[in-house]
Write a protein that holds these residues in place. Structure first.
Motif, PDB file in Angstrom:
ATOM      1  N   ARG A 180      14.780   4.368  -5.996  1.00  0.00           N
ATOM      2  CA  ARG A 180      15.180   5.777  -5.912  1.00  0.00           C
ATOM      3  C   ARG A 180      16.246   5.994  -4.830  1.00  0.00           C
ATOM      4  NH1 ARG A 180      10.883  10.718  -4.926  1.00  0.00           N
ATOM      5  NH2 ARG A 180      12.414  12.409  -4.911  1.00  0.00           N
ATOM      6  N   LEU A 181      16.047   5.412  -3.663  1.00  0.00           N
ATOM      7  CA  LEU A 181      17.024   5.537  -2.579  1.00  0.00           C
ATOM      8  C   LEU A 181      18.362   4.916  -2.965  1.00  0.00           C
ATOM      9  CD1 LEU A 181      14.700   4.657   0.432  1.00  0.00           C
ATOM     10  CD2 LEU A 181      15.895   6.833   0.128  1.00  0.00           C
ATOM     11  N   HIS A 182      18.292   3.774  -3.616  1.00  0.00           N
ATOM     12  CA  HIS A 182      19.521   3.079  -4.022  1.00  0.00           C
ATOM     13  C   HIS A 182      20.301   3.902  -5.047  1.00  0.00           C
ATOM     14  CE1 HIS A 182      22.229  -0.234  -4.534  1.00  0.00           C
ATOM     15  NE2 HIS A 182      21.956  -0.322  -5.823  1.00  0.00           N
ATOM     16  N   LYS A 183      19.594   4.408  -6.050  1.00  0.00           N
ATOM     17  CA  LYS A 183      20.259   5.202  -7.097  1.00  0.00           C
ATOM     18  C   LYS A 183      20.877   6.477  -6.538  1.00  0.00           C
ATOM     19  CE  LYS A 183      17.767   3.589 -11.154  1.00  0.00           C
ATOM     20  NZ  LYS A 183      16.824   3.934 -12.228  1.00  0.00           N
ATOM     21  N   SER A 184      20.291   7.030  -5.510  1.00  0.00           N
ATOM     22  CA  SER A 184      20.817   8.268  -4.934  1.00  0.00           C
ATOM     23  C   SER A 184      21.846   8.009  -3.827  1.00  0.00           C
ATOM     24  CB  SER A 184      19.675   9.129  -4.394  1.00  0.00           C
ATOM     25  OG  SER A 184      19.011   8.464  -3.343  1.00  0.00           O
ATOM     26  N   GLY A 185      22.150   6.745  -3.562  1.00  0.00           N
ATOM     27  CA  GLY A 185      23.142   6.408  -2.548  1.00  0.00           C
ATOM     28  C   GLY A 185      22.648   6.565  -1.120  1.00  0.00           C
ATOM     29  N   LEU A 186      21.340   6.608  -0.937  1.00  0.00           N
ATOM     30  CA  LEU A 186      20.771   6.838   0.391  1.00  0.00           C
ATOM     31  C   LEU A 186      20.233   5.587   1.078  1.00  0.00           C
ATOM     32  CD1 LEU A 186      18.793  10.116  -0.353  1.00  0.00           C
ATOM     33  CD2 LEU A 186      20.889   9.896   1.006  1.00  0.00           C
ATOM     34  N   LEU A 187      20.045   4.509   0.347  1.00  0.00           N
ATOM     35  CA  LEU A 187      19.380   3.343   0.916  1.00  0.00           C
ATOM     36  C   LEU A 187      20.123   2.811   2.137  1.00  0.00           C
ATOM     37  CD1 LEU A 187      17.003   1.419   0.775  1.00  0.00           C
ATOM     38  CD2 LEU A 187      18.299   0.024  -0.856  1.00  0.00           C
ATOM     39  N   TYR A 188      21.419   2.628   2.017  1.00  0.00           N
ATOM     40  CA  TYR A 188      22.212   2.114   3.137  1.00  0.00           C
ATOM     41  C   TYR A 188      22.131   3.063   4.336  1.00  0.00           C
ATOM     42  CZ  TYR A 188      26.106   0.235   5.798  1.00  0.00           C
ATOM     43  OH  TYR A 188      26.881  -0.306   6.791  1.00  0.00           O
ATOM     44  N   LEU A 189      22.252   4.352   4.084  1.00  0.00           N
ATOM     45  CA  LEU A 189      22.240   5.335   5.172  1.00  0.00           C
ATOM     46  C   LEU A 189      20.904   5.374   5.900  1.00  0.00           C
ATOM     47  CD1 LEU A 189      24.052   8.268   3.314  1.00  0.00           C
ATOM     48  CD2 LEU A 189      25.028   6.735   5.050  1.00  0.00           C
ATOM     49  N   VAL A 190      19.821   5.360   5.134  1.00  0.00           N
ATOM     50  CA  VAL A 190      18.494   5.417   5.734  1.00  0.00           C
ATOM     51  C   VAL A 190      18.199   4.126   6.504  1.00  0.00           C
ATOM     52  CG1 VAL A 190      16.015   5.536   5.238  1.00  0.00           C
ATOM     53  CG2 VAL A 190      17.590   7.102   4.095  1.00  0.00           C
ATOM     54  N   LEU A 191      18.515   2.982   5.914  1.00  0.00           N
ATOM     55  CA  LEU A 191      18.306   1.722   6.633  1.00  0.00           C
ATOM     56  C   LEU A 191      19.165   1.677   7.894  1.00  0.00           C
ATOM     57  CD1 LEU A 191      18.058  -0.933   3.785  1.00  0.00           C
ATOM     58  CD2 LEU A 191      16.225  -0.077   5.247  1.00  0.00           C
ATOM     59  N   ARG A 210       0.823  -1.217   0.000  1.00  0.00           N
ATOM     60  CA  ARG A 210       0.000   0.000   0.000  1.00  0.00           C
ATOM     61  C   ARG A 210       0.855   1.266   0.000  1.00  0.00           C
ATOM     62  NH1 ARG A 210      -4.477  -1.838   4.430  1.00  0.00           N
ATOM     63  NH2 ARG A 210      -5.398  -3.474   3.152  1.00  0.00           N
ATOM     64  N   PHE A 211       2.077   1.158   0.506  1.00  0.00           N
ATOM     65  CA  PHE A 211       2.982   2.302   0.526  1.00  0.00           C
ATOM     66  C   PHE A 211       3.685   2.527  -0.817  1.00  0.00           C
ATOM     67  CE2 PHE A 211       2.938   1.208   5.110  1.00  0.00           C
ATOM     68  CZ  PHE A 211       2.591   2.438   5.625  1.00  0.00           C
ATOM     69  N   GLU A 212       3.552   1.552  -1.721  1.00  0.00           N
ATOM     70  CA  GLU A 212       4.244   1.629  -3.027  1.00  0.00           C
ATOM     71  C   GLU A 212       5.735   1.905  -2.824  1.00  0.00           C
ATOM     72  OE1 GLU A 212       2.009   4.544  -5.250  1.00  0.00           O
ATOM     73  OE2 GLU A 212       0.237   3.256  -5.301  1.00  0.00           O
ATOM     74  N   PHE A 213       6.322   1.154  -1.894  1.00  0.00           N
ATOM     75  CA  PHE A 213       7.694   1.381  -1.475  1.00  0.00           C
ATOM     76  C   PHE A 213       8.725   0.868  -2.493  1.00  0.00           C
ATOM     77  CE2 PHE A 213      11.307   0.326   1.528  1.00  0.00           C
ATOM     78  CZ  PHE A 213      11.705   1.639   1.681  1.00  0.00           C
ATOM     79  N   ALA A 214       8.331  -0.032  -3.386  1.00  0.00           N
ATOM     80  CA  ALA A 214       9.287  -0.596  -4.346  1.00  0.00           C
ATOM     81  C   ALA A 214       9.983   0.492  -5.160  1.00  0.00           C
ATOM     82  CB  ALA A 214       8.586  -1.594  -5.272  1.00  0.00           C
ATOM     83  N   SER A 215       9.236   1.492  -5.588  1.00  0.00           N
ATOM     84  CA  SER A 215       9.860   2.566  -6.372  1.00  0.00           C
ATOM     85  C   SER A 215      10.795   3.405  -5.510  1.00  0.00           C
ATOM     86  CB  SER A 215       8.798   3.448  -7.026  1.00  0.00           C
ATOM     87  OG  SER A 215       7.992   4.064  -6.039  1.00  0.00           O
ATOM     88  N   GLN A 216      10.495   3.498  -4.220  1.00  0.00           N
ATOM     89  CA  GLN A 216      11.375   4.261  -3.325  1.00  0.00           C
ATOM     90  C   GLN A 216      12.672   3.507  -3.060  1.00  0.00           C
ATOM     91  OE1 GLN A 216      10.575   7.381  -2.899  1.00  0.00           O
ATOM     92  NE2 GLN A 216       8.701   6.835  -4.001  1.00  0.00           N
ATOM     93  N   ILE A 217      12.619   2.187  -3.042  1.00  0.00           N
ATOM     94  CA  ILE A 217      13.852   1.397  -2.888  1.00  0.00           C
ATOM     95  C   ILE A 217      14.802   1.719  -4.029  1.00  0.00           C
ATOM     96  CG2 ILE A 217      14.841  -0.935  -2.902  1.00  0.00           C
ATOM     97  CD1 ILE A 217      12.203  -1.874  -1.561  1.00  0.00           C
TER      98      ILE A 217
END
Length: 188
Positions: A133-144, A124-131
């Motif tokens: 986006r976060l990965h491409k911007s180098g933020l996924l590791y930091l946010v997790l 319901r959050f449609e989080f797949a596209s955010q994964i």
């Protein structure tokens, strides 16, 4: 009144945590988009915490059942107090950080390992596209990483964190964190 004061302090701490995540997102995300990351990760981390006491036993039981039982869901359901919440992935948010080169794929695998009921909530959050986006911007590791280092704040928070998230987004963006256009404020 001590409980109210403690609760107020907890909400302030949770709001500070949310804004520390928002600080990471600043520049790559608009302020009105922070909820697209913070809210699903809050739910995901909460799932982590609920499953933590039984996670290894759940993985062991799932391994025993593979190839022997077609529908293992009812058996795994019995392992928690929450019907429809189980996960067969070896990951949780903290262990995702152990493999930064594959963090996006591993996060997707982790989400895919949840029960259909839990995945429906996350979808319901449609989080797949955010994964992506976060990965491409180098933020996924930091946010997790922020969510991984905050177990007591997220795991024990429940409604307090939800209240803090709602309040932080309403005060910071001028709108509730919702995808329902009817509930958004109109631009002036």
């Amino acid at each position: 009144m001590a409980g109210v004061s403690g609760s107020s302090e907890a909400i302030k701490n949770h709001a500070a945590f949310i804004w520390s995540v928002a600080d990471l997102l600043r520049g790559d995300y608009k302020q009105s988009e922070y909820g697209k990351v913070v809210l699903p990760l809050t739910v995901l981390r909460r799932f982590d915490c609920v499953l933590a006491p039984v996670k290894q036993a759940m993985l062991d039981r799932h391994a025993q059942l593979q190839g022997k039982v077609e529908n293992f869901a009812p058996i795994l359901d019995q392992m928690t107090d929450t019907d429809g919440l189980w996960n067969t992935s070896r990951f949780d948010i903290p262990t995702l950080l152990n493999d930064p080169d594959h963090i996006a794929d591993n996060l997707r695998a982790y989400i895919h390992g949840f029960s259909p009921e839990a995945r429906e909530i996350l979808d319901r959050f449609e989080f797949a596209s955010q994964i992506t986006r976060l990965h491409k911007s180098g933020l996924l590791y930091l946010v997790l990483g922020k969510f991984a280092e905050r177990p007591s704040g997220v795991c024990g928070a429940g409604a307090e964190l939800a209240d803090a998230a709602g309040g932080a987004f309403e005060s910071g963006t001028g709108e509730a964190a919702t995808s329902d256009p009817a509930n958004r404020r109109r631009p002036r």
